[in-house]
Structures are given as C-alpha cells and as structure tokens.
Design an enzyme around this catalytic site. Structure first.
Site, PDB file in Angstrom:
ATOM      1  N   ARG A  97       0.882  -1.116  -0.091  1.00 64.69           N
ATOM      2  CA  ARG A  97      -0.021  -0.105   0.041  1.00 64.69           C
ATOM      3  C   ARG A  97       0.908   1.208  -0.052  1.00 64.69           C
ATOM      4  NH1 ARG A  97      -1.769   4.009  -0.168  1.00 64.69           N
ATOM      5  NH2 ARG A  97      -3.546   5.127   0.561  1.00 64.69           N
ATOM      6  N   TYR A  98       1.919   1.226   0.804  1.00 64.34           N
ATOM      7  CA  TYR A  98       2.856   2.503   1.074  1.00 64.34           C
ATOM      8  C   TYR A  98       4.171   1.910   0.289  1.00 64.34           C
ATOM      9  CZ  TYR A  98      -0.631   3.526   4.530  1.00 64.34           C
ATOM     10  OH  TYR A  98      -1.888   3.417   4.987  1.00 64.34           O
ATOM     11  N   ARG A 101       7.227   0.109   2.120  1.00 62.56           N
ATOM     12  CA  ARG A 101       6.870  -1.092   3.276  1.00 62.56           C
ATOM     13  C   ARG A 101       5.861  -2.033   2.705  1.00 62.56           C
ATOM     14  NH1 ARG A 101       5.411   3.978   4.506  1.00 62.56           N
ATOM     15  NH2 ARG A 101       3.719   4.457   5.952  1.00 62.56           N
ATOM     16  N   CYS A 114     -10.125 -10.600  18.901  1.00 69.27           N
ATOM     17  CA  CYS A 114     -10.387  -9.445  19.502  1.00 69.27           C
ATOM     18  C   CYS A 114     -11.890  -9.124  18.765  1.00 69.27           C
ATOM     19  CB  CYS A 114      -9.616  -8.172  19.093  1.00 69.27           C
ATOM     20  SG  CYS A 114      -7.949  -8.419  19.456  1.00 69.27           S
ATOM     21  N   ASP A 278     -11.995   0.992  12.686  1.00 62.64           N
ATOM     22  CA  ASP A 278     -12.471   1.002  11.212  1.00 62.64           C
ATOM     23  C   ASP A 278     -14.003   0.444  11.112  1.00 62.64           C
ATOM     24  OD1 ASP A 278      -9.936   1.597  10.326  1.00 62.64           O
ATOM     25  OD2 ASP A 278      -8.912  -0.140  11.156  1.00 62.64           O
TER      26      ASP A 278
HETATM   27  C1  LIG Z   1      -0.735   0.525   8.665  1.00 63.12           C
HETATM   28  C2  LIG Z   1      -0.028  -0.160   7.486  1.00 63.12           C
HETATM   29  C3  LIG Z   1       1.397   0.078   7.296  1.00 63.12           C
HETATM   30  C4  LIG Z   1       2.368   0.504   8.379  1.00 63.12           C
HETATM   31  O1  LIG Z   1       2.249   1.957   8.414  1.00 63.12           O
HETATM   32  P1  LIG Z   1       2.877   2.985   9.291  1.00 63.12           P
HETATM   33  O2  LIG Z   1       2.044   4.338   9.312  1.00 63.12           O
HETATM   34  O3  LIG Z   1       4.217   2.986   8.685  1.00 63.12           O
HETATM   35  O4  LIG Z   1       2.938   2.244  10.791  1.00 63.12           O
HETATM   36  C5  LIG Z   1       1.899  -0.635   6.088  1.00 63.12           C
HETATM   37  N1  LIG Z   1       0.866  -1.324   5.243  1.00 63.12           N
HETATM   38  C6  LIG Z   1      -0.185  -1.369   5.345  1.00 63.12           C
HETATM   39  C7  LIG Z   1      -1.160  -1.915   4.461  1.00 63.12           C
HETATM   40  C8  LIG Z   1      -0.668  -0.948   6.460  1.00 63.12           C
HETATM   41  O5  LIG Z   1      -2.108  -0.992   6.644  1.00 63.12           O
HETATM   42  S1  SF4 Z   2      -6.924  -7.297  16.170  1.00 60.46           S
HETATM   43 FE1  SF4 Z   2      -7.456  -9.122  14.879  1.00 60.46          FE
HETATM   44  S2  SF4 Z   2      -5.685  -9.858  14.127  1.00 60.46           S
HETATM   45 FE2  SF4 Z   2      -5.003  -8.636  15.634  1.00 60.46          FE
HETATM   46  S3  SF4 Z   2      -5.103 -10.107  17.350  1.00 60.46           S
HETATM   47 FE3  SF4 Z   2      -6.917  -9.214  17.586  1.00 60.46          FE
HETATM   48  S4  SF4 Z   2      -8.265 -10.608  16.370  1.00 60.46           S
HETATM   49 FE4  SF4 Z   2      -6.033 -10.846  15.719  1.00 60.46          FE
END
Ligand SMILES: *Cc1c(COP(=O)(O)O)cnc(C)c1O
Ligand code: SF4
Length: 355
Positions: A97-98, A101, A114, A278
């Site tokens: 996505r970014y 990373r 959760c 979300d």
């Molecule tokens: C949250 C996320 C990251 C990491 O984002 P940071 O702002 O660098 O912590 C990387 N890839 C995806 C798809 C994410 O949802």
């Molecule tokens: S937020 Fe979702 S993926 Fe993360 S530990 Fe909890 S249940 Fe597992």
C-alpha cells in the site's frame, strides 16, 4: 505449562466458556452463540486473558474478548474490506500500500479473537496460513522491489506460529535483502505473554532490526507477565511499540488512556498510534464517534508528555491509507505571517520573513 499447551487449551466454544470457572456469562452473552450467523465470527480466548476479566458484563477487558449479540448487526456503511486493501494486493497475502513497506499476512490465527478486529473477514479460519510457495513468492517480490525497506508480518497473529516457522519467514526475506527491517504485529504480549520465551527472543535477535508492534488497550492488561514479556524483548534489543484501538466502554476516557500510556512508557514501550475504529462489520457497538476521539486527544495533549502521546489516526475506508487526525493549530497564513493557536485556543503569530 508451555505456551503451546496454553494456546491449545484456549477457550473456543460456548460449552468451554460455560464450564470455565473464570466467568459467568450473562443471558445476553449466551444469546450471541444461539443467533444465526454467530459462527461467521471466530471466537477464542486464552485462560490467561480470561483470568484478567471481571464478572461484569461491561468490563473493559471482557468487551474485547466475549462476543455480544450486537456483533451480528451490520450497518449499511460497514465493509468486509474496511481499509480498501484489495486493490493493493500483490497476492492474497501481500499488501503493498505504501511505497517503502509491505504487509505480509502470514496466518489467519490468533490466540484471542478481538471483538473489534478490523481484519475479521480474514482471521479465524478464513485466510489460512502461508505455505512455502507464499513465503518464497513474497520474498521474491521484496527482492525485486528495492524501494521496499520494511516487511511487516501481520495476520492474524504471526507469533501463534512456531518459532521455527517465524524464523523460516524472516530468513527468506533476509536472504534476498540483507538490509531489510522487520516489524511483527502481535497481540501475544497482551493475551499470551508466555509466548515470549528465550527461544523466540534469541531467534528475533538474529534477524535484527525487528520491531514488535503490540496492542495494549487498557491499563489492566499490563500485568507482571506482560511486563516480563516486554522486558525480555526490549533487553534483547527488540523495540516494542504499541498501537491502541480507541474502543467505546474500554478506553474512551482521557484518564484511562493517560494511565495506559504512562504505564507503557514506564515499560519502555512507545505509544505509537491510537486508531479510530475501522468500519468492520459488527463492530459499531465498540466504535467511538470521531468527534469524541478528537476531544479526548485534545485533553490528553495538555496532560501528557510527547513521549507518552501516540498519533490519533484513521485508516480511510476505500483505500485512502492512514491519516493523522488532529485539530489544526494552524489558523491561517497572510502576508508571510502564520496565525497559529495554542491548545487553549489563544492566537500566536509566526512570521516567515520580515514584513
Ligand atoms: C498500517 C499499515 C502499514 C504501516 O504504516 P505505518 O504508518 O508505517 O505504521 C503498512 N502497510 C499497510 C497496508 C498498513 O495498513
Ligand atoms: S486485532 Fe484481529 S488480527 Fe489482531 S490479534 Fe486481535 S483478532 Fe487477531
């Protein structure tokens, strides 16, 4: 008892929950399991986490692990892909996505599911676990994409996998890119702290830099065992960051968050993000209105140190990515002079040049 034993003894059914001496289910909680559709949402809670839960339906830890009938109410604006990630999927498990990373979804399994999970359409038997082909495919992609500097292992919870499997994954990336930085998103320090054992810590150390991103949501989750787990990691040179989820009835209160963030800093864990909920299906009863989130953060800013303060952020529905949520301190700019305000709303002027 070894962590694997502990994990295999996690409570996963209504029957096991009813026979647990840790908890008395309320009628409403029992109702969840009887409703059609309840099987769409995975359920598991470790005995350790259950031991922290109080016998009160509105207990903040209980709200995170014991399902409620409200989970079966889906709002029209809730989504099965709340972050709009599908369009950034390089493969079923790899999300780019970014630019610098990638996120690698290594398993769909967690120690505790959760109730607020935003990845609930992947976790709990829906996404499976990465096989050798998935791992080598992801490593090959990272090998070819030099702009990628970080690999984030996520899921599910990567640390429910055996240490030898975690090592195979780390090694696969390290082999193609010796300079890669790892992050592991995991809730085991909170829900199964015994998982952080010597063997794991020694393994992670070999693949340094590895950052652990965990999720403490309430001060009562900080116990002698979770403290021991974080000390083991941090003393071995593995930094730990925390990503809190803002949750109604759990931590939507500046006093609770202040205590949580102060205690995390005391453990050398940096509060990194606090996420607005979300739009995952069946989580509306735990979501805090965004305006309330802003108020809470505004209040915290005046009260706690920068070190203890995380960034309040939302992952935009539909694929916009993460954006910080702040009341702007910039009021206007005129003739080279910035009009700024302080946290009490008083005006200040900051000139960029002589006027
Ligand atoms: C949250 C996320 C990251 C990491 O984002 P940071 O702002 O660098 O912590 C990387 N890839 C995806 C798809 C994410 O949802
Ligand atoms: S937020 Fe979702 S993926 Fe993360 S530990 Fe909890 S249940 Fe597992």
């Amino acid at each position: 008892m070894s962590w694997k034993n502990e994990l295999s003894k996690a409570v996963r059914t209504e029957e096991a929950l009813l026979s647990s001496s840790r908890i008395n289910l309320s009628d409403r909680e029992k109702l969840f399991f009887r409703l059609p559709g309840s099987r769409n949402f995975a359920f598991s809670v470790t005995d350790y986490y259950l031991s922290l839960v109080e016998n009160n339906e509105n207990d903040p830890l209980r709200l995170q692990c014991i399902p409620r009938p409200e989970e079966l109410e889906t709002k029209s604006y809730e989504l099965s892909d709340p972050l709009g990630e599908d369009k950034y999927k390089v493969s079923a498990r790899l999300i780019h996505r970014y630019r610098d990373r990638v996120l690698f979804l290594v398993t769909d399994t967690c120690a505790v599911y959760c109730r607020h999970c935003f990845r609930r359409s992947f976790t709990g038997g829906k996404g499976g676990t990465a096989d050798e082909a998935d791992i080598s495919g992801a490593a090959e992609y990272v090998g070819q994409h030099k702009e990628v500097t970080e690999v984030i292992l996520s899921g599910g919870d990567p640390l429910v996998m055996d240490t030898s499997v975690v090592e195979r994954i780390l090694a696969a990336f390290k082999k193609v890119r010796n300079d890669i930085v790892f992050r592991i998103g995991t809730r085991v320090p909170v829900v199964l702290p015994s998982r952080i054992d010597r063997y794991l810590v020694e393994t992670l150390k070999k693949y340094s830099p590895v950052y652990i991103m965990t999720q403490f949501n309430h001060p009562r989750e900080i116990t002698s065992l979770s403290r021991r787990a974080s000390v083991m990691l941090i003393d071995a040179g593995i930094p730990v960051f925390n990503q809190t989820v803002l949750l109604k009835g759990v931590n939507d209160d500046p006093g609770i968050l202040e205590e949580l963030f102060h205690r995390l800093v005391g453990l050398r864990i940096k509060p990194y993000y606090i996420f607005q909920g979300d739009l995952a299906a069946g989580t509306s009863h735990l979501r805090v209105p965004l305006g309330r989130g802003l108020e809470i953060m505004q209040e915290l800013r005046g009260r706690i140190s920068g070190l203890a303060m995380p960034v309040y952020a939302v992952d935009l529905p539909g694929g916009g990515g993460k954006v910080p949520l702040t009341e702007s301190y910039i009021v206007s700019r005129r003739d080279g002079v910035w009009n700024l305000r302080d946290s009490e709303g008083r005006a200040y002027f900051y000139p960029d040049e002589d006027i």
